[in-house]
Design a protein around this motif. Structure first.
Motif, PDB file in Angstrom:
ATOM      1  N   GLN A  65     -46.443   8.359  -2.968  1.00  0.00           N
ATOM      2  CA  GLN A  65     -45.544   7.323  -3.460  1.00  0.00           C
ATOM      3  C   GLN A  65     -45.752   6.036  -2.672  1.00  0.00           C
ATOM      4  O   GLN A  65     -46.161   6.061  -1.510  1.00  0.00           O
ATOM      5  CB  GLN A  65     -44.082   7.763  -3.337  1.00  0.00           C
ATOM      6  CG  GLN A  65     -43.700   8.907  -4.260  1.00  0.00           C
ATOM      7  CD  GLN A  65     -42.188   9.068  -4.358  1.00  0.00           C
ATOM      8  OE1 GLN A  65     -41.598   8.789  -5.398  1.00  0.00           O
ATOM      9  NE2 GLN A  65     -41.561   9.526  -3.287  1.00  0.00           N
ATOM     10  N   LYS A  66     -45.436   4.935  -3.340  1.00  0.00           N
ATOM     11  CA  LYS A  66     -45.523   3.616  -2.728  1.00  0.00           C
ATOM     12  C   LYS A  66     -44.131   3.026  -2.598  1.00  0.00           C
ATOM     13  O   LYS A  66     -43.340   3.049  -3.541  1.00  0.00           O
ATOM     14  CB  LYS A  66     -46.404   2.690  -3.575  1.00  0.00           C
ATOM     15  CG  LYS A  66     -46.506   1.258  -3.061  1.00  0.00           C
ATOM     16  CD  LYS A  66     -47.351   0.393  -3.996  1.00  0.00           C
ATOM     17  CE  LYS A  66     -47.459  -1.039  -3.493  1.00  0.00           C
ATOM     18  NZ  LYS A  66     -48.269  -1.883  -4.402  1.00  0.00           N
ATOM     19  N   PHE A  67     -43.849   2.482  -1.419  1.00  0.00           N
ATOM     20  CA  PHE A  67     -42.594   1.788  -1.174  1.00  0.00           C
ATOM     21  C   PHE A  67     -42.927   0.359  -0.749  1.00  0.00           C
ATOM     22  O   PHE A  67     -43.809   0.135   0.082  1.00  0.00           O
ATOM     23  CB  PHE A  67     -41.787   2.476  -0.070  1.00  0.00           C
ATOM     24  CG  PHE A  67     -41.362   3.877  -0.425  1.00  0.00           C
ATOM     25  CD1 PHE A  67     -40.103   4.132  -0.953  1.00  0.00           C
ATOM     26  CD2 PHE A  67     -42.232   4.940  -0.233  1.00  0.00           C
ATOM     27  CE1 PHE A  67     -39.712   5.420  -1.287  1.00  0.00           C
ATOM     28  CE2 PHE A  67     -41.854   6.238  -0.561  1.00  0.00           C
ATOM     29  CZ  PHE A  67     -40.591   6.471  -1.094  1.00  0.00           C
ATOM     30  N   THR A  68     -42.224  -0.615  -1.322  1.00  0.00           N
ATOM     31  CA  THR A  68     -42.492  -2.007  -1.017  1.00  0.00           C
ATOM     32  C   THR A  68     -41.404  -2.576  -0.132  1.00  0.00           C
ATOM     33  O   THR A  68     -40.237  -2.173  -0.226  1.00  0.00           O
ATOM     34  CB  THR A  68     -42.607  -2.840  -2.301  1.00  0.00           C
ATOM     35  OG1 THR A  68     -41.427  -2.649  -3.090  1.00  0.00           O
ATOM     36  CG2 THR A  68     -43.810  -2.412  -3.115  1.00  0.00           C
ATOM     37  N   PRO A  69     -41.760  -3.534   0.758  1.00  0.00           N
ATOM     38  CA  PRO A  69     -40.755  -4.162   1.617  1.00  0.00           C
ATOM     39  C   PRO A  69     -39.686  -4.830   0.773  1.00  0.00           C
ATOM     40  O   PRO A  69     -39.977  -5.499  -0.214  1.00  0.00           O
ATOM     41  CB  PRO A  69     -41.558  -5.175   2.427  1.00  0.00           C
ATOM     42  CG  PRO A  69     -42.962  -4.719   2.348  1.00  0.00           C
ATOM     43  CD  PRO A  69     -43.105  -4.057   1.017  1.00  0.00           C
ATOM     44  N   PHE A  70     -38.454  -4.675   1.180  1.00  0.00           N
ATOM     45  CA  PHE A  70     -37.335  -5.137   0.374  1.00  0.00           C
ATOM     46  C   PHE A  70     -36.530  -6.187   1.126  1.00  0.00           C
ATOM     47  O   PHE A  70     -36.134  -5.992   2.270  1.00  0.00           O
ATOM     48  CB  PHE A  70     -36.427  -3.957   0.031  1.00  0.00           C
ATOM     49  CG  PHE A  70     -35.200  -4.351  -0.758  1.00  0.00           C
ATOM     50  CD1 PHE A  70     -35.325  -4.926  -1.993  1.00  0.00           C
ATOM     51  CD2 PHE A  70     -33.929  -4.133  -0.244  1.00  0.00           C
ATOM     52  CE1 PHE A  70     -34.215  -5.284  -2.728  1.00  0.00           C
ATOM     53  CE2 PHE A  70     -32.801  -4.483  -0.966  1.00  0.00           C
ATOM     54  CZ  PHE A  70     -32.943  -5.065  -2.212  1.00  0.00           C
ATOM     55  N   SER A  71     -36.307  -7.321   0.500  1.00  0.00           N
ATOM     56  CA  SER A  71     -35.399  -8.327   1.017  1.00  0.00           C
ATOM     57  C   SER A  71     -34.882  -9.133  -0.148  1.00  0.00           C
ATOM     58  O   SER A  71     -35.411  -9.069  -1.256  1.00  0.00           O
ATOM     59  CB  SER A  71     -36.096  -9.235   2.036  1.00  0.00           C
ATOM     60  OG  SER A  71     -37.092 -10.006   1.390  1.00  0.00           O
ATOM     61  N   LEU A  72     -33.845  -9.903   0.097  1.00  0.00           N
ATOM     62  CA  LEU A  72     -33.250 -10.646  -0.994  1.00  0.00           C
ATOM     63  C   LEU A  72     -34.160 -11.748  -1.526  1.00  0.00           C
ATOM     64  O   LEU A  72     -34.101 -12.105  -2.686  1.00  0.00           O
ATOM     65  CB  LEU A  72     -31.922 -11.284  -0.537  1.00  0.00           C
ATOM     66  CG  LEU A  72     -30.817 -10.268  -0.214  1.00  0.00           C
ATOM     67  CD1 LEU A  72     -29.585 -11.003   0.285  1.00  0.00           C
ATOM     68  CD2 LEU A  72     -30.478  -9.435  -1.431  1.00  0.00           C
ATOM     69  N   ASP A  73     -35.043 -12.281  -0.657  1.00  0.00           N
ATOM     70  CA  ASP A  73     -35.935 -13.335  -1.120  1.00  0.00           C
ATOM     71  C   ASP A  73     -37.341 -12.854  -1.403  1.00  0.00           C
ATOM     72  O   ASP A  73     -38.237 -13.645  -1.669  1.00  0.00           O
ATOM     73  CB  ASP A  73     -35.978 -14.484  -0.101  1.00  0.00           C
ATOM     74  CG  ASP A  73     -36.524 -14.032   1.245  1.00  0.00           C
ATOM     75  OD1 ASP A  73     -36.888 -12.863   1.375  1.00  0.00           O
ATOM     76  OD2 ASP A  73     -36.589 -14.883   2.149  1.00  0.00           O
ATOM     77  N   GLY A  74     -37.570 -11.508  -1.310  1.00  0.00           N
ATOM     78  CA  GLY A  74     -38.863 -10.939  -1.660  1.00  0.00           C
ATOM     79  C   GLY A  74     -39.885 -10.976  -0.558  1.00  0.00           C
ATOM     80  O   GLY A  74     -41.027 -10.563  -0.764  1.00  0.00           O
ATOM     81  N   THR A  75     -39.529 -11.439   0.642  1.00  0.00           N
ATOM     82  CA  THR A  75     -40.468 -11.465   1.742  1.00  0.00           C
ATOM     83  C   THR A  75     -40.294 -10.225   2.600  1.00  0.00           C
ATOM     84  O   THR A  75     -39.268  -9.559   2.566  1.00  0.00           O
ATOM     85  CB  THR A  75     -40.271 -12.713   2.621  1.00  0.00           C
ATOM     86  OG1 THR A  75     -38.936 -12.698   3.153  1.00  0.00           O
ATOM     87  CG2 THR A  75     -40.467 -13.979   1.805  1.00  0.00           C
ATOM     88  N   PHE A  76     -41.318  -9.932   3.425  1.00  0.00           N
ATOM     89  CA  PHE A  76     -41.242  -8.756   4.279  1.00  0.00           C
ATOM     90  C   PHE A  76     -40.286  -9.006   5.432  1.00  0.00           C
ATOM     91  O   PHE A  76     -40.308 -10.058   6.065  1.00  0.00           O
ATOM     92  CB  PHE A  76     -42.627  -8.405   4.838  1.00  0.00           C
ATOM     93  CG  PHE A  76     -42.617  -7.133   5.646  1.00  0.00           C
ATOM     94  CD1 PHE A  76     -42.477  -5.927   5.006  1.00  0.00           C
ATOM     95  CD2 PHE A  76     -42.703  -7.165   7.021  1.00  0.00           C
ATOM     96  CE1 PHE A  76     -42.458  -4.744   5.733  1.00  0.00           C
ATOM     97  CE2 PHE A  76     -42.683  -6.010   7.747  1.00  0.00           C
ATOM     98  CZ  PHE A  76     -42.554  -4.793   7.101  1.00  0.00           C
ATOM     99  N   LEU A  77     -39.394  -8.033   5.661  1.00  0.00           N
ATOM    100  CA  LEU A  77     -38.392  -8.183   6.718  1.00  0.00           C
ATOM    101  C   LEU A  77     -39.014  -7.885   8.082  1.00  0.00           C
ATOM    102  O   LEU A  77     -39.758  -6.948   8.203  1.00  0.00           O
ATOM    103  CB  LEU A  77     -37.243  -7.210   6.467  1.00  0.00           C
ATOM    104  CG  LEU A  77     -36.371  -7.525   5.242  1.00  0.00           C
ATOM    105  CD1 LEU A  77     -35.381  -6.410   5.003  1.00  0.00           C
ATOM    106  CD2 LEU A  77     -35.653  -8.840   5.428  1.00  0.00           C
TER     107      LEU A  77
END
Length: 353
Positions: A341-353
């Motif tokens: 599975q793939k998990f993507t970095p999540f933030s409100l503005d779409g950038t990596f936290l």
């Protein structure tokens, strides 16, 4: 958004700011994630800070998974993901793009039971793929180097013969390998076999230092299962049988510290650091969890602290993981669910936290 109408713009802006604050507060609490609706064990729940979310569109052809997925490795420069799997009459390695397209499979007979997998020299024109083989047949107990298309280039160890020798090198169920840009290698040897070793090799395959005692003491191991090196030249080892992570100086091999308080329920199976160097990703198979732990500053190990947990569905059995060091995307090989599975970095503005 701003509304360009006199007397209303400030009010709308204040309402928008309030909404953002409310979203942050809500996402900092326990947040259930919807099931992906594809394949077994696709339900996830998030606890703590929202750092990753499941990419339900990856890969685009999940039917390519036909065995138990044990390891995963990313070449972030080529945009390629390698998944090592086991089973009867199944390809041992599946190759996908980071976008999810299927590229090829390796139907090699030189692999028996792949365990760990790692891409070396990823930024070069000649990257290679290292795979540890824990099989008990004529090709097992070795670490193998392949071309990106699956051509065998080199074998470390004595095929089919478990052992503890250093000259020539011998292994017994080697669990994982980590290769630095310098070509220096770190090997955890002992996925349940006679060895419980952390070995550092030079680019020329000379032993630079080693810790090789079984036990619960400092710099002793019981089933060392995963290894990673951070940018502060610290070596992090998932000491699975002892339910802890041990840390060493990569140059001297000196023991630096231990993390154990975060693993009272289940052992760490896999460890990797996020590209922003803020967190360590730790996989726990029996509790079906992916945890993110605060990375300590240089010169300090301290105590471990979990900041986020992805709780997978029962019987998913996540095993080993890897990170795309360009995008921060996390890939996890899952034995029980027979998939990666793939998990993507999540933030409100779409950038990596």
């Amino acid at each position: 958004m701003w509304v360009k109408k006199r007397g209303h713009s400030c009010l709308v802006a204040s309402g928008t700011a309030l909404l953002v604050v409310l979203l942050v507060v809500l996402y900092d609490t326990i947040t259930p994630q919807p099931a992906g609706g594809r394949g077994p064990g696709r339900g996830e729940q998030l606890r703590g800070r929202p750092l990753y979310r499941l990419d339900v569109s990856w890969p685009r052809s999940p039917e390519r998974f036909t065995g138990e997925a044990f390891g995963v490795a990313v070449n972030q420069y080529a945009g390629v993901v390698y998944v090592a799997q086991r089973g009867v009459n199944v390809p041992k390695v599946l190759v996908f793009t980071t976008d999810g397209d299927f590229l090829m499979s390796w139907n090699t007979t030189t692999l028996e039971m792949p365990h760990g997998i790692f891409v070396a020299d990823a930024a070069s024109s000649n990257p290679t793929v290292w795979i540890t083989d824990v099989g008990n047949g004529p090709h097992g107990h070795c670490i193998k180097q392949y071309s990106p298309s699956g051509r065998l280039l080199q074998v470390l160890g004595t095929p089919g013969k478990p052992g503890s020798g250093l000259n020539p090198l011998q292994f017994d169920q080697p669990a994982e390998i980590f290769v630095q840009d310098s070509g220096e290698m770190y090997i955890v040897d002992g996925d349940g076999g006679m060895n419980n070793r952390l070995i550092k090799l030079s680019r020329d395959l000379e032993v630079l230092w080693m810790h090789g005692e079984r036990g619960q003491g400092l710099a002793q191991f019981y089933i060392p299962h995963s290894v990673a090196v951070d940018n502060a030249l610290r070596v992090w080892v998932a000491d699975r049988g002892n339910k802890r992570i041990q840390v060493f100086n990569s140059i001297t091999g000196e023991w630096l510290g231990t993390w154990g308080s975060c693993f009272t329920e289940d052992a760490p199976y896999s460890i990797r650091q996020t590209p922003d160097r803020k967190y360590f990703v730790v996989v726990q198979l029996n509790t079906n969890q992916i945890s993110l732990l605060d990375a300590p500053p240089v010169g300090l190990i301290g105590q471990c602290r979990v900041v986020s947990v992805i709780q997978l569905a029962d019987e998913v059995k996540p095993h080993l993981a890897d990170l795309d060091l360009k995008t921060g995307a996390l890939y996890v090989a899952e034995i029980g669910a027979q998939q990666a599975q793939k998990f993507t970095p999540f933030s409100l503005d779409g950038t990596f936290l």
